[in-house]
Enzyme design. Structure first.
Site, mmCIF file in Angstrom:
data_model
loop_
_atom_site.group_PDB
_atom_site.id
_atom_site.type_symbol
_atom_site.label_atom_id
_atom_site.label_comp_id
_atom_site.label_asym_id
_atom_site.label_seq_id
_atom_site.Cartn_x
_atom_site.Cartn_y
_atom_site.Cartn_z
ATOM 1 N N CYS A 99 -11.662 14.239 4.951
ATOM 2 C CA CYS A 99 -12.659 13.283 5.429
ATOM 3 C C CYS A 99 -12.558 13.161 6.944
ATOM 4 O O CYS A 99 -11.455 12.957 7.473
ATOM 5 C CB CYS A 99 -12.448 11.920 4.777
ATOM 6 S SG CYS A 99 -12.571 11.955 2.961
ATOM 7 N N CYS A 137 0.867 -1.179 0.000
ATOM 8 C CA CYS A 137 0.000 0.000 0.000
ATOM 9 C C CYS A 137 0.905 1.230 0.000
ATOM 10 O O CYS A 137 1.657 1.442 0.964
ATOM 11 C CB CYS A 137 -0.901 -0.029 1.222
ATOM 12 S SG CYS A 137 -1.987 1.400 1.377
ATOM 13 N N CYS A 191 -6.725 0.882 6.558
ATOM 14 C CA CYS A 191 -7.238 1.999 5.773
ATOM 15 C C CYS A 191 -7.644 3.149 6.674
ATOM 16 O O CYS A 191 -8.358 2.969 7.665
ATOM 17 C CB CYS A 191 -8.438 1.550 4.960
ATOM 18 S SG CYS A 191 -8.032 0.344 3.680
#
Length: 438
Positions: free
Chosen positions: A181, A170, A416
């Site tokens: 966000c 990643c 995440c």
């Protein structure tokens, strides 16, 4: 809308007839469980004069560019640079082989170069980019989170993960993020700067060096050479807000060795929170990468707060662009959906998501619900297992291919939305694995 799709249904109506386990149940969006509103915790979310979260698509200040590196250039450009510096052009291929195939920038390892010019050649095309500050690994060693310091002191992270039959990295595309966000640790300090093409690629090369040294647990142990198989642009930053450098990095990833890493484009996933013009541009790149849309809510009312870029491009616009990507490339689109307790995990939202996807045809999309990393006492916590399974089953009942995704790396803050590039001074620390998802 596509000619082979049915007309829009009343997917967003206030009452819904739902068939679960053979029972027809009439469900209101407000019924059965509360509706939690997205609210930033532990930090103040920047707001504009209109009361909406501020979006940052570009760097706020001028920054010193990273030094020129061979990974920023194609092979012909590397040859020209060396010639301009008084070196023979063919040395570019030798340097490229050392970097992309042997994963080294140490001139002393480059014994095929003249001893008198090794250091000068390496200095010309291989300046230091990322210095490892620390690494965290799970107790089994099959997941490693790296903290890197860039040439200017900026910190970024990447996460290396071994799965059965493949190794995934990643990567980060920006230092920080400007998408604001409220649930994402990366965006709390906004966007510091874009990463260069070479800084993105150096994460891969250094990960390959770690793998080659046998430092990623769970290997075959038979001496078979291994390297990163899959790349996911799901680290720090919004990849499509750093479009040119990300695309240049993808080209270097798929360019055959020694010009690049010689990877398969199909093993590379580029994600976005929904920058619609850039999605359309990506569809025209003629690169068969996997495209992932981080949706997280099928209704604009919630997504406006959960994913602030939705104030620019609404859910239907993002889904139309995603369908266009499939039409142009033939590559099935992934929809990423973080399941957050009592916020976006209601059964009616699964139905609404399925309806919106089915309106655009069949066979073009796959949904990946992701259990959010649990945080005790926070509104940002994972859905209950029964709720997750109902959400998945309701999608599948409507014919949507759905896979509940592994939350690898959560015990080292590598899952995440957790990458925040904090230097905790715990170099090469091993963290016991807690409730690993398998």
């Amino acid at each position: 809308m596509h000619s082979n799709t049915p007309p829009r249904s009343a997917a967003g109506s206030s009452r819904r007839a739902t068939n679960i386990g053979g029972r027809l149940r009439d469900e209101k969006p407000s019924a059965s469980r509360p509706q939690v509103k997205p609210t930033a915790e532990g930090w103040v979310q920047p707001m504009g004069p209109d009361g909406r979260p501020v979006l940052q698509f570009a760097q706020k200040r001028r920054v010193v560019k990273p030094p020129r590196h061979l990974a920023d250039m194609n092979l012909a450009e590397r040859q020209e640079v060396l010639k301009e510096l008084g070196h023979q052009g063919f040395r570019a291929k030798q340097l490229s082989t050392h970097y992309f195939e042997h994963y080294t920038t140490n001139p002393d390892d480059m014994t095929d170069l003249p001893a008198a010019s090794r250091h000068a050649l390496a200095e010309a095309l291989m300046p230091p980019l990322l210095t490892e500050v620390n690494r965290l690994k799970t107790d089994r060693g099959d997941t490693i989170k790296f903290l890197w310091k860039c040439f200017d002191g900026v910190l970024v992270e990447s996460v290396l993960m071994r799965y059965p039959g493949r190794i995934t990295l990643c990567v980060s595309s920006q230092a920080g993020c400007g998408m604001n966000c409220p649930f994402c640790a990366t965006g709390q300090n906004g966007l510091t700067r874009n990463l260069s093409t070479a800084e993105i690629l150096d994460q891969v090369v250094q990960a390959n060096r770690v793998i080659a040294a046998g430092e990623l647990g769970g290997g075959k142990g038979d001496g078979t050479p291994e390297r990163v198989h899959n790349i996911v642009f799901m680290g720090m930053g919004e990849p499509l807000a750093n479009y040119k450098r990300v695309m240049d990095a993808v080209h270097r990833m798929v360019d055959p060795a020694p010009e690049g890493l010689g990877m398969s484009a199909r093993g590379i996933t580029v994600s976005t929170v929904g920058l619609v013009p850039a999605i359309k541009k990506l569809a025209d790149e003629d690169l068969p990468v996997t495209f992932a849309l981080s949706l997280h809510a099928p209704d604009d009312e919630l997504r406006d707060d959960l994913i602030p870029v939705n104030s620019r491009w609404k859910v239907d616009e993002a889904l139309d662009a995603a369908r266009e990507y499939f039409d142009k490339t033939g590559r099935r689109v992934s929809i990423e959906y973080a399941l957050i307790k009592d916020m976006n995990d209601h059964g009616w939202r699964a139905d609404l998501l399925a309806d919106k996807l089915n309106e655009r045809g069949r066979g073009w999309v796959h949904v990946n619900p992701i259990p959010l990393n649990p945080t005790p006492g926070s509104i940002w916590t994972s859905s209950e297992p029964a709720v997750m399974h109902e959400f998945v089953n309701r999608l599948r009942d409507k014919g949507i291919p759905t896979t509940l995704r592994d939350t690898r790396g959560k015990e080292i803050d590598g899952a995440c939305g957790q990458l925040a590039a904090a230097n905790e001074d715990n170099t090469d620390e091993t963290i016991p694995e807690r409730n690993p998802a398998r």
